[in-house]
Design a protein around this motif. Structure first.
Motif, PDB file in Angstrom:
ATOM      1  N   PRO A  53       8.547 -17.204 -40.835  1.00  0.00           N
ATOM      2  CA  PRO A  53       8.530 -16.553 -39.525  1.00  0.00           C
ATOM      3  C   PRO A  53       9.376 -15.285 -39.536  1.00  0.00           C
ATOM      4  O   PRO A  53      10.405 -15.207 -40.201  1.00  0.00           O
ATOM      5  CB  PRO A  53       9.134 -17.610 -38.599  1.00  0.00           C
ATOM      6  CG  PRO A  53       9.989 -18.446 -39.491  1.00  0.00           C
ATOM      7  CD  PRO A  53       9.341 -18.436 -40.845  1.00  0.00           C
ATOM      8  N   TYR A  54       8.931 -14.287 -38.785  1.00  0.00           N
ATOM      9  CA  TYR A  54       9.669 -13.034 -38.656  1.00  0.00           C
ATOM     10  C   TYR A  54       9.396 -12.469 -37.269  1.00  0.00           C
ATOM     11  O   TYR A  54       8.487 -12.916 -36.559  1.00  0.00           O
ATOM     12  CB  TYR A  54       9.220 -12.014 -39.724  1.00  0.00           C
ATOM     13  CG  TYR A  54       7.832 -11.452 -39.465  1.00  0.00           C
ATOM     14  CD1 TYR A  54       7.651 -10.340 -38.646  1.00  0.00           C
ATOM     15  CD2 TYR A  54       6.699 -12.055 -40.016  1.00  0.00           C
ATOM     16  CE1 TYR A  54       6.374  -9.846 -38.380  1.00  0.00           C
ATOM     17  CE2 TYR A  54       5.439 -11.569 -39.763  1.00  0.00           C
ATOM     18  CZ  TYR A  54       5.271 -10.456 -38.936  1.00  0.00           C
ATOM     19  OH  TYR A  54       4.013  -9.973 -38.671  1.00  0.00           O
ATOM     20  N   THR A  55      10.175 -11.495 -36.886  1.00  0.00           N
ATOM     21  CA  THR A  55       9.904 -10.780 -35.646  1.00  0.00           C
ATOM     22  C   THR A  55      10.156  -9.292 -35.845  1.00  0.00           C
ATOM     23  O   THR A  55      11.072  -8.902 -36.582  1.00  0.00           O
ATOM     24  CB  THR A  55      10.769 -11.293 -34.482  1.00  0.00           C
ATOM     25  OG1 THR A  55      10.506 -10.505 -33.313  1.00  0.00           O
ATOM     26  CG2 THR A  55      12.247 -11.214 -34.785  1.00  0.00           C
ATOM     27  N   LEU A  56       9.319  -8.472 -35.226  1.00  0.00           N
ATOM     28  CA  LEU A  56       9.632  -7.050 -35.150  1.00  0.00           C
ATOM     29  C   LEU A  56      10.957  -6.906 -34.411  1.00  0.00           C
ATOM     30  O   LEU A  56      11.298  -7.726 -33.552  1.00  0.00           O
ATOM     31  CB  LEU A  56       8.532  -6.289 -34.404  1.00  0.00           C
ATOM     32  CG  LEU A  56       7.110  -6.391 -34.959  1.00  0.00           C
ATOM     33  CD1 LEU A  56       6.160  -5.525 -34.125  1.00  0.00           C
ATOM     34  CD2 LEU A  56       7.048  -5.986 -36.421  1.00  0.00           C
ATOM     35  N   ALA A  57      11.701  -5.863 -34.705  1.00  0.00           N
ATOM     36  CA  ALA A  57      13.044  -5.728 -34.136  1.00  0.00           C
ATOM     37  C   ALA A  57      13.356  -4.274 -33.822  1.00  0.00           C
ATOM     38  O   ALA A  57      12.651  -3.354 -34.236  1.00  0.00           O
ATOM     39  CB  ALA A  57      14.079  -6.288 -35.108  1.00  0.00           C
TER      40      ALA A  57
END
Length: 249
Positions: free
Chosen positions: A34-38
């Motif tokens: 899992p990742y998120t734009l930041a």
């Protein structure tokens, strides 16, 4: 700090970075990461459904344990491709405490890194997000200790001559105070502080971007659920993950 870009150059850089992000997304899907734009990338996704018009970089966040998984697998996945996974292990003169995916055959040199013999291609930044204790005294101590070590690391590593005024003076001061400690030791010490608290301990539910370079990076503190519960949103002509806790209006 990078040189001023024309609108045509900026658009070309953005398109190249978007290709890197697509590759990153595909590898994260393969390894179930899992990742998120930041940062500005996240703001751009929400406000513009793509890049902020003047933005020239892409930032993503991953939890520290997934960051280590990325470091283990992505370099070999990207070997003999158009991309290069940049960490201290793959590029020995690179000492940033976060990683980059670069595009081979391109140059997008950062002023602060211009004095180092490293891969200088167009890139995206991958930031590890670390567990911090719920106790505010302990978490603040961890943050301040990491901050000092990171400043010491950067003052030895970055091109100090590219800085001006108080920032340049402060970099010289930190460099002097830590002159007897090697660059590799500072790198190791800062990572040890960042990874002090165990992700497997369910008593720790808060996370922080310890590498935030803002005026008050300590505010970049979140509940771990923010990166465990994700949703895809439009970014340019693609869809990428952000926290489901982020409001879109």
């Amino acid at each position: 700090m990078k040189q001023q870009l024309t609108k045509q150059q900026l658009k070309k850089i953005q398109n190249l970075e978007l290709n890197v992000l697509k590759k990153f997304d595909s590898l994260c899907n393969k390894y179930n990461i899992p990742y998120t734009l930041a940062g500005g990338t996240l703001i751009g996704a929400i406000r513009h459904k793509g890049f902020i018009p003047w933005d020239d970089d892409i930032d993503v966040y991953v939890l520290r344990n997934d960051f280590e998984k990325i470091r283990k697998n992505f370099p070999k996945e990207l070997k003999n491709t158009d991309y290069f996974y940049q960490t201290n292990q793959t590029d020995q003169d690179y000492f940033y405490p976060f990683d980059k995916i670069r595009i081979n055959g391109t140059i997008f040199e950062e002023t602060f890194l211009s004095n180092h013999n490293i891969h200088q291609g167009v890139y995206i930044d991958i930031f590890p997000i670390d567990i911090i204790p719920d106790n505010k005294v302990l978490s603040t101590f961890q943050y301040l200790k990491y901050r000092v070590l990171r400043l010491a690391l950067m003052s030895k590593y970055i091109n100090i001559s590219a800085r001006n005024g108080k920032k340049k003076l402060f970099a010289y001061l930190i460099n002097f105070l830590f002159k007897e400690i090697s660059l590799k030791s500072l790198y190791s010490m800062s990572e040890k502080v960042a990874k002090k608290y165990d992700f497997d301990n369910n008593n720790y539910r808060r996370i922080r971007n310890l590498n935030s370079i803002g005026s008050d990076g300590i505010k970049e503190t979140y509940n771990i659920k923010c990166i465990q519960h994700l949703k895809k949103v439009q970014f340019e002509n693609c869809n990428f993950y952000i926290s489901s806790f982020v409001k879109l209006s």
